[in-house]
Design an enzyme around this catalytic site. Sequence first.
Site, PDB file in Angstrom:
ATOM      1  N   CYS A  72      -3.401   4.361   6.802  1.00  0.00           N
ATOM      2  CA  CYS A  72      -3.878   3.798   8.065  1.00  0.00           C
ATOM      3  C   CYS A  72      -2.888   4.031   9.205  1.00  0.00           C
ATOM      4  O   CYS A  72      -3.101   3.581  10.320  1.00  0.00           O
ATOM      5  CB  CYS A  72      -4.170   2.305   7.919  1.00  0.00           C
ATOM      6  SG  CYS A  72      -2.811   1.344   7.262  1.00  0.00           S
TER       7      CYS A  72
ATOM      8  N   GLN B 140      -5.376  -3.518  -2.124  1.00  0.00           N
ATOM      9  CA  GLN B 140      -4.846  -2.490  -3.023  1.00  0.00           C
ATOM     10  C   GLN B 140      -5.005  -2.853  -4.495  1.00  0.00           C
ATOM     11  O   GLN B 140      -5.000  -1.971  -5.357  1.00  0.00           O
ATOM     12  CB  GLN B 140      -3.354  -2.273  -2.730  1.00  0.00           C
ATOM     13  CG  GLN B 140      -3.036  -1.802  -1.330  1.00  0.00           C
ATOM     14  CD  GLN B 140      -3.524  -0.394  -1.061  1.00  0.00           C
ATOM     15  OE1 GLN B 140      -3.510   0.463  -1.944  1.00  0.00           O
ATOM     16  NE2 GLN B 140      -3.964  -0.144   0.157  1.00  0.00           N
TER      17      GLN B 140
ATOM     18  N   SER C 216     -11.506  -4.803  -0.309  1.00  0.00           N
ATOM     19  CA  SER C 216     -12.315  -3.765   0.327  1.00  0.00           C
ATOM     20  C   SER C 216     -12.874  -2.830  -0.741  1.00  0.00           C
ATOM     21  O   SER C 216     -12.135  -2.356  -1.609  1.00  0.00           O
ATOM     22  CB  SER C 216     -11.458  -2.974   1.323  1.00  0.00           C
ATOM     23  OG  SER C 216     -12.241  -2.059   2.054  1.00  0.00           O
ATOM     24  N   ALA C 217     -14.174  -2.566  -0.669  1.00  0.00           N
ATOM     25  CA  ALA C 217     -14.866  -1.854  -1.748  1.00  0.00           C
ATOM     26  C   ALA C 217     -14.368  -0.432  -1.967  1.00  0.00           C
ATOM     27  O   ALA C 217     -14.316   0.042  -3.104  1.00  0.00           O
ATOM     28  CB  ALA C 217     -16.368  -1.834  -1.473  1.00  0.00           C
ATOM     29  N   HIS C 218     -14.010   0.267  -0.889  1.00  0.00           N
ATOM     30  CA  HIS C 218     -13.657   1.678  -1.067  1.00  0.00           C
ATOM     31  C   HIS C 218     -12.392   1.858  -1.897  1.00  0.00           C
ATOM     32  O   HIS C 218     -12.134   2.944  -2.412  1.00  0.00           O
ATOM     33  CB  HIS C 218     -13.510   2.380   0.288  1.00  0.00           C
ATOM     34  CG  HIS C 218     -12.273   2.025   1.043  1.00  0.00           C
ATOM     35  ND1 HIS C 218     -12.132   0.842   1.738  1.00  0.00           N
ATOM     36  CD2 HIS C 218     -11.109   2.699   1.222  1.00  0.00           C
ATOM     37  CE1 HIS C 218     -10.944   0.809   2.314  1.00  0.00           C
ATOM     38  NE2 HIS C 218     -10.302   1.920   2.015  1.00  0.00           N
TER      39      HIS C 218
ATOM     40  N   ASN D   2       0.800  -1.221   0.000  1.00  0.00           N
ATOM     41  CA  ASN D   2       0.000   0.000   0.000  1.00  0.00           C
ATOM     42  C   ASN D   2       0.835   1.274   0.000  1.00  0.00           C
ATOM     43  O   ASN D   2       0.340   2.335  -0.369  1.00  0.00           O
ATOM     44  CB  ASN D   2      -0.954   0.013   1.201  1.00  0.00           C
ATOM     45  CG  ASN D   2      -0.229  -0.175   2.519  1.00  0.00           C
ATOM     46  OD1 ASN D   2       0.771  -0.882   2.599  1.00  0.00           O
ATOM     47  ND2 ASN D   2      -0.725   0.456   3.566  1.00  0.00           N
TER      48      ASN D   2
ATOM     49  N   THR E 151     -27.919  -9.536   9.741  1.00  0.00           N
ATOM     50  CA  THR E 151     -28.537  -8.882   8.587  1.00  0.00           C
ATOM     51  C   THR E 151     -27.475  -8.280   7.676  1.00  0.00           C
ATOM     52  O   THR E 151     -26.601  -7.546   8.130  1.00  0.00           O
ATOM     53  CB  THR E 151     -29.493  -7.769   9.053  1.00  0.00           C
ATOM     54  OG1 THR E 151     -30.471  -8.341   9.925  1.00  0.00           O
ATOM     55  CG2 THR E 151     -30.175  -7.105   7.868  1.00  0.00           C
TER      56      THR E 151
END
Length: 249
Positions: A197, A55, A75-77, A27, A111
């Site tokens: 991060c 990444q 990870s979607a973002h 990253n 859910t």
Amino acid sequence: MERLLNRPRIAVVTCESTLVSVMFANNEIGTIQPIEELAHITNEYGAVFHTDAVQAVGHIPIDVNRLGISLLSASAHKFNGPKGIGFLYSRGGIANLIDGGSQEMGMRAGTENVAAIVGMAVALKKNCEEMEVNTRKIKHLEQILLDTLDVSGLDYIRNGVNQLPGNISLSFADAEGEMLLHRLDLKKICISTGSACDSVNTQISHVIRAIGVPEKYANGTIRISLGKENTEAEVRTIADSIIAILERK
């Protein structure tokens, strides 16, 4: 500067190993690891191979079958999807994580966030469809940035090898990365000095130390992230701003 994992560096894998986990692409410096070879070595010992591909997914082609990947997390973002949602690919299935309901094929009760899941799927589909075009554009922008810096005569090195498109780690001689970060921020240009991060840490990154960046350059390390929505004008502004700041320091 570069650092790839290779056979000697993962010699710690033994017949007693059950899981090997390797970052697909770093990253901070963008280096893409030789995942196929690493997975093959892991499989030779009968261990499960997992890769943290956060990444890489949506930015470079990934064929889990050809590469021999057993587990892959994303990870979607990172591919323009919503924050707070991701996925785990599993070749052979995994034991249930949370008992109770039958959601997610009985593996994780609770859910589901349907809106986020759909958003992630749409974003990934779109990124994969546009990957080739986006990669060409981003690499072109990278070259403009580097060519402009080269013409200026600034003393710098680019870190990493076989980098992800748009992940640009640069170390400038006799400079301070924190100073560059704040001066560029005043110009409304957002960069980082390492991992997002670990943004509160102002020390030289462990990644930069691990790849052996000389002290003369290490303190002047910044990371520039380019994406498909950036323009040539923006990239030239970034390069010109860095040059102006460092020539006046």
